[in-house]
Design an enzyme around this catalytic site. Structure first.
Site, mmCIF file in Angstrom:
data_model
loop_
_atom_site.group_PDB
_atom_site.id
_atom_site.type_symbol
_atom_site.label_atom_id
_atom_site.label_comp_id
_atom_site.label_asym_id
_atom_site.label_seq_id
_atom_site.Cartn_x
_atom_site.Cartn_y
_atom_site.Cartn_z
ATOM 1 N N ASP A 1 0.813 -1.204 0.000
ATOM 2 C CA ASP A 1 0.000 0.000 0.000
ATOM 3 C C ASP A 1 0.856 1.268 0.000
ATOM 4 O OD1 ASP A 1 0.702 0.575 2.681
ATOM 5 O OD2 ASP A 1 -0.938 -0.639 3.438
ATOM 6 N N TYR A 2 0.189 2.390 -0.113
ATOM 7 C CA TYR A 2 0.828 3.699 -0.267
ATOM 8 C C TYR A 2 1.854 3.980 0.825
ATOM 9 C CZ TYR A 2 1.017 8.784 -1.165
ATOM 10 O OH TYR A 2 1.419 10.072 -1.450
#
Length: 268
Positions: free
Chosen positions: A116-117
């Site tokens: 994820d980010y």
């Protein structure tokens, strides 16, 4: 790497993934083309987003045939993903993606799963849909180093050792996630590196890692994951690869991949 137990004579992949891999379209763009009736399989228009195809099918967008080069040598690369990048070809919010950083020659490569980010570390990418699918849906070991904002208590350790069932696992999940209840298998291994009231660091080994599994797991115990870095995937390690850089697999890593894929040396 463990050898795959199941083999199929014809590999089927979702149509949007096939198009994304073998053209310049992202999966979202491919979905739109399918919905608009602009994609044909073996001469027939398809609009079902769940459609799957094999390399034996003839796929067309308009009048252009989209096909995989069966004679090419498949490539797998390791990318040390930094925080602040989306694992996607395009982001509706305009955030930076891994493809903004990767060399242009890797624009058609697909990632083995996602980070994820806010996460960083080892991300495998390949120009082979078959390899990506096999690795992504395997039970190969994933090794992570995690920092949380509190103490690793006895209940946390017991859950890591024995597994956990959570009816409401929305804490730690994306706001848009539709997945509520989750089942967490026992961790394959873990090593508590530091343990204090302010923060703790732990190294864990699991066999999945999807749907923000680790963030949800620790959130259940009131622990926020401050840092998450993947160090290994299926025996392939970051080693000293700098953040934001890529490398090819070593000869030994390719050898292990061939064993895992149960294919001969000419297959990848």
């Amino acid at each position: 790497m463990k050898k795959r137990e199941e083999e199929t004579q014809v590999e089927l992949v979702r149509l949007n993934k096939f198009l994304s891999h073998n053209s310049n379209y992202s999966r979202r763009e491919a979905d739109k083309l399918i919905e608009e009736g602009k994609v044909k399989i073996n001469g027939k228009v398809v609009t079902n987003l769940a459609t799957k195809v094999s390399n034996n099918d003839e796929v067309e967008i308009g009048r252009k045939k989209i096909k995989e080069d069966k004679n090419k040598i498949s490539t797998v690369i390791v990318y040390n993903k930094p925080k602040g990048e989306i694992v996607s070809k395009k982001d509706p919010q305009g955030r930076r993606t891994i493809y903004d950083s990767l060399d242009h020659k890797y624009k058609h490569f697909l990632s083995v799963g996602r980070l994820d980010y806010a996460s960083e570390g080892l991300l495998l990418l390949s120009d082979s849909v078959t390899i990506v699918d096999a690795l992504m849906h395997s039970d190969l070991e994933r090794v992570y180093k995690i920092k949380v904002n509190g103490v690793i208590t006895k209940p946390v350790e017991e859950a890591m050792q024995h597994g956990l069932e959570i009816e409401d696992a929305t804490s730690g999940a994306y706001k848009t996630s539709k997945i509520k209840s989750m089942s967490f298998a026992p961790f394959l291994a873990y090593d508590i590196l530091t343990n204090s009231e302010k923060f703790s660091k732990i190294k864990v080994v699991i066999s999945e890692g999807k749907n923000r599994e680790l963030r949800r797991f620790f959130a259940h115990f009131g622990l926020d994951v401050l840092d998450l870095k993947r160090l290994e995937y299926g025996g392939i390690s970051l080693n000293n690869l700098p953040t934001g850089k890529t490398r090819y697999l070593t000869k030994e890593e390719y050898k292990n991949l061939r064993i895992f894929m149960n294919e001969d040396d000419r297959s990848i």
